[in-house]
Design an enzyme around this catalytic site. Structure first.
Site, PDB file in Angstrom:
ATOM      1  N   LYS A 153       0.823  -1.212   0.000  1.00 19.86           N
ATOM      2  CA  LYS A 153       0.000   0.000   0.000  1.00 19.86           C
ATOM      3  C   LYS A 153       0.860   1.266   0.000  1.00 19.86           C
ATOM      4  CE  LYS A 153      -3.926   0.306   2.055  1.00 19.86           C
ATOM      5  NZ  LYS A 153      -4.731   0.236   0.818  1.00 19.86           N
ATOM      6  N   ASN A 208       2.512   1.612  -3.476  1.00 21.22           N
ATOM      7  CA  ASN A 208       1.480   1.952  -4.459  1.00 21.22           C
ATOM      8  C   ASN A 208       1.109   3.429  -4.382  1.00 21.22           C
ATOM      9  OD1 ASN A 208       1.427  -0.769  -5.086  1.00 21.22           O
ATOM     10  ND2 ASN A 208      -0.548  -1.180  -4.122  1.00 21.22           N
ATOM     11  N   GLU A 212      -0.304  -0.967   7.231  1.00 24.65           N
ATOM     12  CA  GLU A 212       0.421  -2.200   6.913  1.00 24.65           C
ATOM     13  C   GLU A 212       1.790  -2.224   7.589  1.00 24.65           C
ATOM     14  OE1 GLU A 212      -1.295  -4.008   2.752  1.00 24.65           O
ATOM     15  OE2 GLU A 212       0.492  -2.757   2.629  1.00 24.65           O
ATOM     16  N   THR A 230     -14.861   5.873   0.829  1.00 28.19           N
ATOM     17  CA  THR A 230     -15.186   5.422  -0.521  1.00 28.19           C
ATOM     18  C   THR A 230     -16.275   4.359  -0.454  1.00 28.19           C
ATOM     19  OG1 THR A 230     -13.425   3.742  -0.486  1.00 28.19           O
ATOM     20  CG2 THR A 230     -12.860   5.915  -1.361  1.00 28.19           C
ATOM     21  N   GLY A 290      -7.623   1.813  -4.623  1.00 27.02           N
ATOM     22  CA  GLY A 290      -7.780   2.550  -3.381  1.00 27.02           C
ATOM     23  C   GLY A 290      -6.543   3.345  -3.031  1.00 27.02           C
ATOM     24  N   ASP A 291      -5.368   2.790  -3.312  1.00 26.93           N
ATOM     25  CA  ASP A 291      -4.126   3.506  -3.034  1.00 26.93           C
ATOM     26  C   ASP A 291      -3.972   4.722  -3.944  1.00 26.93           C
ATOM     27  OD1 ASP A 291      -3.391   1.622  -1.065  1.00 26.93           O
ATOM     28  OD2 ASP A 291      -2.619   0.279  -2.605  1.00 26.93           O
TER      29      ASP A 291
END
Length: 299
Positions: A49, A52, A143, A203, A236-237
């Protein structure tokens, strides 16, 4: 007057977080427990994450900085090279005596996925020698160890954003120090403390996204319809990086959400976890007519 993106001598966004090698098997459908599904296609690609988000920020704004850790192995060296080639400043990424983080990913024909993460070197991320400027935006995820995230927030004199994923109970001080928290609707439901947080972006997949101030919905933007979904992992990232950059560039909340939604839509069309993206300015201009129309929730 120049925007924060133009006036900062540092990269537009610094990310502190995870760096992984994604090993992805794409199959017609996801297996049930104990079931084997054949005919899959295997690929390896950069992921994590944190990485990204750093690559998305670099592609959108021209530069970003990554604070993280990889192993002293081929995977680590390859990931460092991939980030640098995308425009990420990798000078704050440590090479440690642990395997590079790895994510085992299953993806079906609709882009739905199941992921198992082996953190490896991500457990060694530290802030030794790292400083943050007052005009620098910093983005973290969960993470890596939450105590590290809290220490990052404490050291950030400027704008601090948290992508609270994977969902976990938040240290109260960490939440207090967040200028922005970004989650999906599932994470929002799993972290009750967010209901009264100062600024939270949520989201909703095909139902778009919204911003809440102290629990009140103050802005929203519809989703961009996508029929050719290739991979949802990095979307999402990309959304997170785009939203922070859009807000920092001075956009009002509903326009910033529209920009981030458009970036996320482009991301799901790309099979990579670190998708190719256009510039932030492109998305700002492309969404301006819709944003100008406004909505009852526009702030």
């Amino acid at each position: 007057m120049s925007s924060p993106l133009q006036s900062s001598a540092r990269p537009a966004l610094t990310i502190v977080g995870s760096i992984n090698l994604d090993i992805t098997a794409t199959a017609s459908r996801l297996p049930s427990p104990g079931e084997t599904v054949g005919g899959a296609v295997l690929r390896q690609q950069p992921g994590g994450k944190g990485a990204n988000q750093a690559v998305a920020a670099a592609r959108l704004a021209g530069s970003s900085r990554m604070v993280g850790a990889v192993g002293q192995d081929d995977a680590g060296r390859n990931l460092l090279s991939a980030m640098a080639s995308a425009g990420v400043d990798t000078s704050s990424i440590a090479q440690v005596d642990a395997p590079t983080g790895t994510a085992l990913v299953l993806v079906d024909s609709d882009g739905e996925n199941q992921i198992v993460v082996c953190p490896g070197a991500n457990g060694s991320v530290a802030l030794d020698g790292v400083t943050f400027g007052a005009d620098e935006a910093v983005l973290c995820q969960l993470e890596v160890d939450q105590e590290l995230v809290l220490e990052t927030a404490r050291r950030t004199p400027g704008f601090f954003a948290l992508n609270a994923a994977p969902a976990a109970p938040l240290i109260p001080e960490l939440l207090e120090r967040c200028d922005l928290v970004i989650v999906n609707e599932t994470e929002y439901a799993l972290i009750p403390a967010l209901k009264n947080a100062p600024l939270v972006a949520v989201t909703y997949g095909g139902d778009g996204s919204a911003i809440f101030e102290n629990g009140e919905r103050v802005a929203e933007a519809p989703a961009v319809r996508v029929t050719d979904i290739a991979n949802t992992i990095g979307a999402g990232d990309a959304f997170c990086a785009a939203l922070v950059l859009a807000l920092r560039s001075g956009l009002e909340h509903s326009h910033a959400l529209a920009v981030a939604n458009a970036v996320g839509a482009d991301a799901v069309r790309d099979p990579a976890s670190q998708p190719a993206l256009k510039t932030l300015e492109h998305y700002i201009e492309a969404t301006r007519p819709a944003a100008a129309a406004g909505s009852p929730a526009t702030k």
